[in-house]
Design a protein around this motif. Structure first.
Motif, PDB file in Angstrom:
ATOM      1  N   UNK A 253      82.287-149.328 -24.909  1.00  0.00           N
ATOM      2  CA  UNK A 253      83.679-149.076 -24.527  1.00  0.00           C
ATOM      3  C   UNK A 253      83.891-147.597 -24.203  1.00  0.00           C
ATOM      4  N   UNK A 254      83.320-146.719 -25.041  1.00  0.00           N
ATOM      5  CA  UNK A 254      83.460-145.276 -24.807  1.00  0.00           C
ATOM      6  C   UNK A 254      82.846-144.888 -23.465  1.00  0.00           C
TER       7      UNK A 254
ATOM      8  N   UNK B 288      68.750-148.211 -29.158  1.00  0.00           N
ATOM      9  CA  UNK B 288      69.195-148.204 -30.546  1.00  0.00           C
ATOM     10  C   UNK B 288      68.831-149.481 -31.272  1.00  0.00           C
ATOM     11  N   UNK B 289      69.092-150.624 -30.664  1.00  0.00           N
ATOM     12  CA  UNK B 289      68.774-151.889 -31.321  1.00  0.00           C
ATOM     13  C   UNK B 289      67.261-152.075 -31.430  1.00  0.00           C
TER      14      UNK B 289
ATOM     15  N   UNK C  39      77.003-154.781 -25.728  1.00  0.00           N
ATOM     16  CA  UNK C  39      76.477-155.016 -27.071  1.00  0.00           C
ATOM     17  C   UNK C  39      75.768-156.368 -27.153  1.00  0.00           C
ATOM     18  N   UNK C  40      76.360-157.395 -26.584  1.00  0.00           N
ATOM     19  CA  UNK C  40      75.738-158.719 -26.602  1.00  0.00           C
ATOM     20  C   UNK C  40      74.428-158.727 -25.828  1.00  0.00           C
TER      21      UNK C  40
ATOM     22  N   UNK D  30      79.722-154.873 -33.757  1.00  0.00           N
ATOM     23  CA  UNK D  30      80.715-153.909 -34.224  1.00  0.00           C
ATOM     24  C   UNK D  30      80.299-152.470 -33.961  1.00  0.00           C
ATOM     25  N   UNK D  31      78.995-152.204 -33.995  1.00  0.00           N
ATOM     26  CA  UNK D  31      78.507-150.841 -33.785  1.00  0.00           C
ATOM     27  C   UNK D  31      78.390-150.510 -32.308  1.00  0.00           C
ATOM     28  N   UNK D  32      77.831-151.433 -31.526  1.00  0.00           N
ATOM     29  CA  UNK D  32      77.531-151.122 -30.129  1.00  0.00           C
ATOM     30  C   UNK D  32      78.713-151.328 -29.189  1.00  0.00           C
TER      31      UNK D  32
END
Length: 208
Positions: free
Chosen positions: A137-138, A40-41, A167-168, A130-132
C-alpha cells in the motif's frame, strides 16, 4: 477555458510534477515493493513451491491468477486515476470482477468440497498479509503521488487492493492450504480490509 480547466489539462499530460518521467516514477515504487515483499517472505519462510509438489500446480494457479490479476488491474486503475479528466468508473467496476468470481467459486466449493478449515497455517497467512499489505500500500501511495489524482478515495481504495494483492502474490507459493473458503477468508477479506483502509486514508495521504 477557465484557469482550473487549463490546470487539469496540464496535469493530465504531465502528472503532478512537470519534471521527470511520470511513467518511470509511477512504476518504480510499485516494482520496488513487489521485489521487497518477495525477498522478505523468501528470507523468513522455507519451502517455496513445496505445495505444488504435493498438490499440483492448480491451487497455485488459482491463487496467482486472482492475485496477479488484481496487481495489474489495481496498478492500471491507479494510473488512470492519476490522470485528471479520465473516466475511471469502468476501471473501478472491473476491480470487483475477481472478487465476484471468487464468490461464485466459493458457492460451488461449499456444495461439493469437504476441505479442512481453517487449516494449520492460517496464522502464518494472516501474519504475512498483515505485514506485507501495508508495504504494498505504501508503495502504491508513493507511486500515485507522482501523478495527479483528483478522486482520492478511489485512488486510496485501489492502492489498498494493490497492497493486499502484492502480499498474496508473495505468500501464495508457500501456502499449502486448499479451498475457496480459505482463499475468501484469509486472502480476499484482508485485501478488502486494506482497500477499506485505503478508502479512508486516501484523502489524507494522496492530497497534492
Amino acid at each position: 477555458m477557465t484557469p482550473t480547466e487549463t490546470l487539469i489539462d496540464r496535469l493530465s499530460e504531465n502528472g503532478a510534477t512537470e519534471n521527470g518521467h511520470p511513467v518511470r516514477q509511477f512504476v518504480a515504487p510499485l516494482l520496488a515493493v513487489i521485489v521487497l515483499c518477495a525477498l522478505g517472505v523468501a528470507l523468513v519462510l522455507e519451502g517455496a513451491f513445496a505445495p505444488v509438489a504435493e498438490f499440483g500446480i492448480m491451487p497455485l494457479t488459482v491463487k496467482w491468477g486472482f492475485s496477479i490479476a488484481l496487481v495489474v488491474m489495481s496498478a492500471t486503475t491507479l494510473w488512470l486515476l492519476g490522470q485528471p479528466g479520465r473516466k475511471t468508473r469502468s476501471a473501478m467496476v472491473t476491480l470487483a470482477i475477481p472478487f465476484v468470481l471468487v464468490g461464485l467459486l466459493l458457492v460451488l466449493d461449499l456444495l461439493v468440497a469437504r476441505s479442512t478449515f481453517p487449516g494449520a497455517t492460517w496464522r502464518t497467512c494472516l501474519a504475512a498479509m498483515a505485514i506485507m499489505s501495508p508495504l504494498g500500500f505504501a508503495g502504491a501511495v508513493v507511486a500515485t503521488r507522482w501523478l495527479a489524482p483528483t478522486n482520492l478515495r478511489r485512488a486510496g481504495l485501489a492502492a489498498g487492493i494493490f497492497g493486499g494483492s502484492v502480499a498474496m502474490t508473495a505468500y501464495s507459493p508457500y501456502c499449502p492450504e486448499l479451498g475457496m473458503l480459505y482463499m475468501a477468508v484469509f486472502y480476499c477479506l484482508p485485501i478488502l480490509a486494506m482497500a477499506g483502509l485505503g478508502w479512508l486514508l486516501g484523502p489524507r495521504l494522496l492530497r497534492w
